[in-house]
Design a protein around this motif. Structure first.
Motif, PDB file in Angstrom:
ATOM      1  N   LEU A  22     -13.771  -7.713   3.046  1.00  0.00           N
ATOM      2  CA  LEU A  22     -13.036  -8.335   1.941  1.00  0.00           C
ATOM      3  C   LEU A  22     -13.140  -7.487   0.681  1.00  0.00           C
ATOM      4  O   LEU A  22     -12.141  -7.287  -0.033  1.00  0.00           O
ATOM      5  CB  LEU A  22     -13.588  -9.739   1.681  1.00  0.00           C
ATOM      6  N   ILE A  23     -14.328  -6.973   0.417  1.00  0.00           N
ATOM      7  CA  ILE A  23     -14.534  -6.110  -0.753  1.00  0.00           C
ATOM      8  C   ILE A  23     -13.676  -4.852  -0.638  1.00  0.00           C
ATOM      9  O   ILE A  23     -13.024  -4.419  -1.609  1.00  0.00           O
ATOM     10  CB  ILE A  23     -16.022  -5.728  -0.896  1.00  0.00           C
ATOM     11  N   VAL A  24     -13.647  -4.264   0.574  1.00  0.00           N
ATOM     12  CA  VAL A  24     -12.864  -3.045   0.792  1.00  0.00           C
ATOM     13  C   VAL A  24     -11.370  -3.318   0.565  1.00  0.00           C
ATOM     14  O   VAL A  24     -10.660  -2.538  -0.074  1.00  0.00           O
ATOM     15  CB  VAL A  24     -13.097  -2.508   2.220  1.00  0.00           C
ATOM     16  N   VAL A  25     -10.901  -4.466   1.102  1.00  0.00           N
ATOM     17  CA  VAL A  25      -9.498  -4.833   0.936  1.00  0.00           C
ATOM     18  C   VAL A  25      -9.166  -5.022  -0.544  1.00  0.00           C
ATOM     19  O   VAL A  25      -8.117  -4.571  -1.028  1.00  0.00           O
ATOM     20  CB  VAL A  25      -9.179  -6.122   1.725  1.00  0.00           C
ATOM     21  N   ILE A  26     -10.074  -5.699  -1.274  1.00  0.00           N
ATOM     22  CA  ILE A  26      -9.855  -5.911  -2.714  1.00  0.00           C
ATOM     23  C   ILE A  26      -9.789  -4.585  -3.452  1.00  0.00           C
ATOM     24  O   ILE A  26      -8.924  -4.372  -4.312  1.00  0.00           O
ATOM     25  CB  ILE A  26     -10.963  -6.816  -3.296  1.00  0.00           C
ATOM     26  N   ILE A  27     -10.694  -3.669  -3.091  1.00  0.00           N
ATOM     27  CA  ILE A  27     -10.715  -2.352  -3.739  1.00  0.00           C
ATOM     28  C   ILE A  27      -9.421  -1.597  -3.456  1.00  0.00           C
ATOM     29  O   ILE A  27      -8.820  -0.987  -4.341  1.00  0.00           O
ATOM     30  CB  ILE A  27     -11.943  -1.532  -3.265  1.00  0.00           C
ATOM     31  N   ILE A  28      -8.969  -1.647  -2.176  1.00  0.00           N
ATOM     32  CA  ILE A  28      -7.735  -0.952  -1.799  1.00  0.00           C
ATOM     33  C   ILE A  28      -6.545  -1.527  -2.559  1.00  0.00           C
ATOM     34  O   ILE A  28      -5.711  -0.789  -3.100  1.00  0.00           O
ATOM     35  CB  ILE A  28      -7.499  -1.060  -0.280  1.00  0.00           C
ATOM     36  N   LEU A  29      -6.493  -2.885  -2.597  1.00  0.00           N
ATOM     37  CA  LEU A  29      -5.399  -3.523  -3.321  1.00  0.00           C
ATOM     38  C   LEU A  29      -5.427  -3.164  -4.803  1.00  0.00           C
ATOM     39  O   LEU A  29      -4.376  -2.943  -5.424  1.00  0.00           O
ATOM     40  CB  LEU A  29      -5.468  -5.047  -3.148  1.00  0.00           C
ATOM     41  N   PHE A  30      -6.631  -3.105  -5.371  1.00  0.00           N
ATOM     42  CA  PHE A  30      -6.773  -2.747  -6.781  1.00  0.00           C
ATOM     43  C   PHE A  30      -6.301  -1.316  -7.025  1.00  0.00           C
ATOM     44  O   PHE A  30      -5.584  -1.039  -8.000  1.00  0.00           O
ATOM     45  CB  PHE A  30      -8.239  -2.899  -7.204  1.00  0.00           C
ATOM     46  N   LEU A  31      -6.682  -0.395  -6.126  1.00  0.00           N
ATOM     47  CA  LEU A  31      -6.268   0.999  -6.267  1.00  0.00           C
ATOM     48  C   LEU A  31      -4.753   1.148  -6.132  1.00  0.00           C
ATOM     49  O   LEU A  31      -4.120   1.925  -6.864  1.00  0.00           O
ATOM     50  CB  LEU A  31      -6.980   1.866  -5.215  1.00  0.00           C
ATOM     51  N   VAL A  32      -4.164   0.381  -5.182  1.00  0.00           N
ATOM     52  CA  VAL A  32      -2.710   0.406  -5.009  1.00  0.00           C
ATOM     53  C   VAL A  32      -2.024  -0.114  -6.273  1.00  0.00           C
ATOM     54  O   VAL A  32      -1.027   0.433  -6.731  1.00  0.00           O
ATOM     55  CB  VAL A  32      -2.294  -0.438  -3.783  1.00  0.00           C
ATOM     56  N   PHE A  33      -2.584  -1.188  -6.846  1.00  0.00           N
ATOM     57  CA  PHE A  33      -2.026  -1.761  -8.077  1.00  0.00           C
ATOM     58  C   PHE A  33      -2.084  -0.753  -9.218  1.00  0.00           C
ATOM     59  O   PHE A  33      -1.111  -0.571  -9.950  1.00  0.00           O
ATOM     60  CB  PHE A  33      -2.803  -3.024  -8.454  1.00  0.00           C
ATOM     61  N   ILE A  34      -3.239  -0.109  -9.356  1.00  0.00           N
ATOM     62  CA  ILE A  34      -3.409   0.889 -10.421  1.00  0.00           C
ATOM     63  C   ILE A  34      -2.424   2.039 -10.225  1.00  0.00           C
ATOM     64  O   ILE A  34      -1.796   2.523 -11.182  1.00  0.00           O
ATOM     65  CB  ILE A  34      -4.853   1.420 -10.451  1.00  0.00           C
ATOM     66  N   LYS A  35      -2.262   2.477  -8.956  1.00  0.00           N
ATOM     67  CA  LYS A  35      -1.361   3.584  -8.671  1.00  0.00           C
ATOM     68  C   LYS A  35       0.076   3.217  -9.019  1.00  0.00           C
ATOM     69  O   LYS A  35       0.799   4.003  -9.637  1.00  0.00           O
ATOM     70  CB  LYS A  35      -1.469   3.956  -7.190  1.00  0.00           C
ATOM     71  N   ARG A  36       0.482   2.013  -8.635  1.00  0.00           N
ATOM     72  CA  ARG A  36       1.848   1.568  -8.938  1.00  0.00           C
ATOM     73  C   ARG A  36       2.049   1.392 -10.437  1.00  0.00           C
ATOM     74  O   ARG A  36       3.115   1.712 -10.966  1.00  0.00           O
ATOM     75  CB  ARG A  36       2.141   0.256  -8.204  1.00  0.00           C
ATOM     76  N   LYS A  37       1.020   0.859 -11.102  1.00  0.00           N
ATOM     77  CA  LYS A  37       1.101   0.670 -12.538  1.00  0.00           C
ATOM     78  C   LYS A  37       1.263   2.013 -13.245  1.00  0.00           C
ATOM     79  O   LYS A  37       2.103   2.166 -14.151  1.00  0.00           O
ATOM     80  CB  LYS A  37      -0.139  -0.053 -13.044  1.00  0.00           C
ATOM     81  N   ASN A  38       0.455   2.994 -12.820  1.00  0.00           N
ATOM     82  CA  ASN A  38       0.544   4.325 -13.419  1.00  0.00           C
ATOM     83  C   ASN A  38       1.902   4.963 -13.147  1.00  0.00           C
ATOM     84  O   ASN A  38       2.470   5.644 -14.004  1.00  0.00           O
ATOM     85  CB  ASN A  38      -0.561   5.226 -12.881  1.00  0.00           C
ATOM     86  N   LYS A  39       2.441   4.723 -11.933  1.00  0.00           N
ATOM     87  CA  LYS A  39       3.756   5.262 -11.585  1.00  0.00           C
ATOM     88  C   LYS A  39       4.844   4.661 -12.467  1.00  0.00           C
ATOM     89  O   LYS A  39       5.726   5.363 -12.964  1.00  0.00           O
ATOM     90  CB  LYS A  39       4.060   4.986 -10.114  1.00  0.00           C
ATOM     91  N   LEU A  40       4.755   3.324 -12.669  1.00  0.00           N
ATOM     92  CA  LEU A  40       5.735   2.652 -13.518  1.00  0.00           C
ATOM     93  C   LEU A  40       5.654   3.148 -14.959  1.00  0.00           C
ATOM     94  O   LEU A  40       6.673   3.351 -15.619  1.00  0.00           O
ATOM     95  CB  LEU A  40       5.520   1.136 -13.466  1.00  0.00           C
TER      96      LEU A  40
END
Length: 255
Positions: A22-40
């Motif tokens: 669960l922690i790994v999934v949360i971290i991955i989702l957080f990293l994906v969110f950050i990446k998309r946010k930075n892209k936007l």
């Protein structure tokens, strides 16, 4: 007891594994969110830079067109008036009539110079509203007998964003240039219609027109360029034309 303890250990291991997963999934989702946010953010900054560059290029084009207009007027209009005044001076025979003619010619020259002084300011559009800028253009066309032009304003004038004004003016300037140089038109009618936070601009000439099915001609008068400029400010651009019946430009801009 051993079996019970073993079951508890297995449950603990599974619970630990699920928690870590669960922690790994949360971290991955957080990293994906950050990446998309930075892209936007990057795309937004790039779009902003492109918009500012487009505005800067448009301002340069307006200045270049204005300088060309001034060059033509100095050579073809004011130069001729002053030459005429010089000839009249040489022909003076001290009669009041001749003096009056020279005075009238010089007065016309001064009027033309005052009109040019408004155009020569590179920041003219920052100091005047779009209706006044168009009024100066229309007055110039009529004064120099380029074409019989009219400007009509309907509704209560509303404030337009400075950058949008620059874009709108340049789009119309392109249409005017084509009308005078290539369309062989004798009339040009422009109207600004203000209604419910909406500005509709219509420019219409009675020139030779063109066949819209021929893309080459559309491109030649800058249709794609007009549309791309309009897109920068969210304006809708429509160009209608018919052979030997003229061309009509419609701009719809939300205020």
């Amino acid at each position: 007891m051993v079996s019970q303890n073993g079951g508890q250990e297995v449950s603990a291991i599974i619970a630990t594994f699920v928690f870590i997963l669960l922690i790994v999934v949360i971290i991955i989702l957080f990293l994906v969110f950050i990446k998309r946010k930075n892209k936007l953010l990057t795309e937004k900054q790039q779009a902003k830079r492109e918009f500012e560059n487009a505005i800067a290029e448009t301002q340069i084009e307006i200045r270049e067109q204005t300088l060309r207009n001034i060059s033509w007027e100095l050579h073809d209009n004011i130069g001729q008036l002053l030459t005429l005044a010089k000839i009249q001076l040489h022909q003076l025979d001290n009669t009041n009539e001749n003096v009056a003619e020279v005075s009238d010619t010089i007065s016309k020259s001064l009027t033309e110079l005052r009109a040019l002084s408004k155009l020569i300011n590179p920041d003219a559009l920052k100091n005047i509203m779009l209706p006044e800028a168009l009024s100066l253009e229309i007055a110039r066309f009529n004064r120099l007998n380029f074409i019989e032009a009219t400007l009509t304003i309907n509704g209560d004038e509303e404030i337009i964003d400075d950058k949008a004004e620059i874009i709108l003016f340049r789009i119309l300037q392109e249409f005017f240039s084509n009308t005078i140089k290539h369309a062989k038109a004798s009339k040009l009618d422009v109207s600004l219609n203000y209604e419910n936070n909406l500005l509709t601009i219509i420019a219409k000439d009675n020139g030779k027109g063109f066949d819209k099915s021929e893309y080459r001609l559309n491109k030649g008068i800058g249709l794609q360029n007009m549309k791309s400029r309009g897109k920068l400010i969210g304006a809708e651009i429509e160009l209608e034309s018919e052979l030997e019946k003229g061309t009509k430009l419609t701009i719809i801009h939300y205020l």
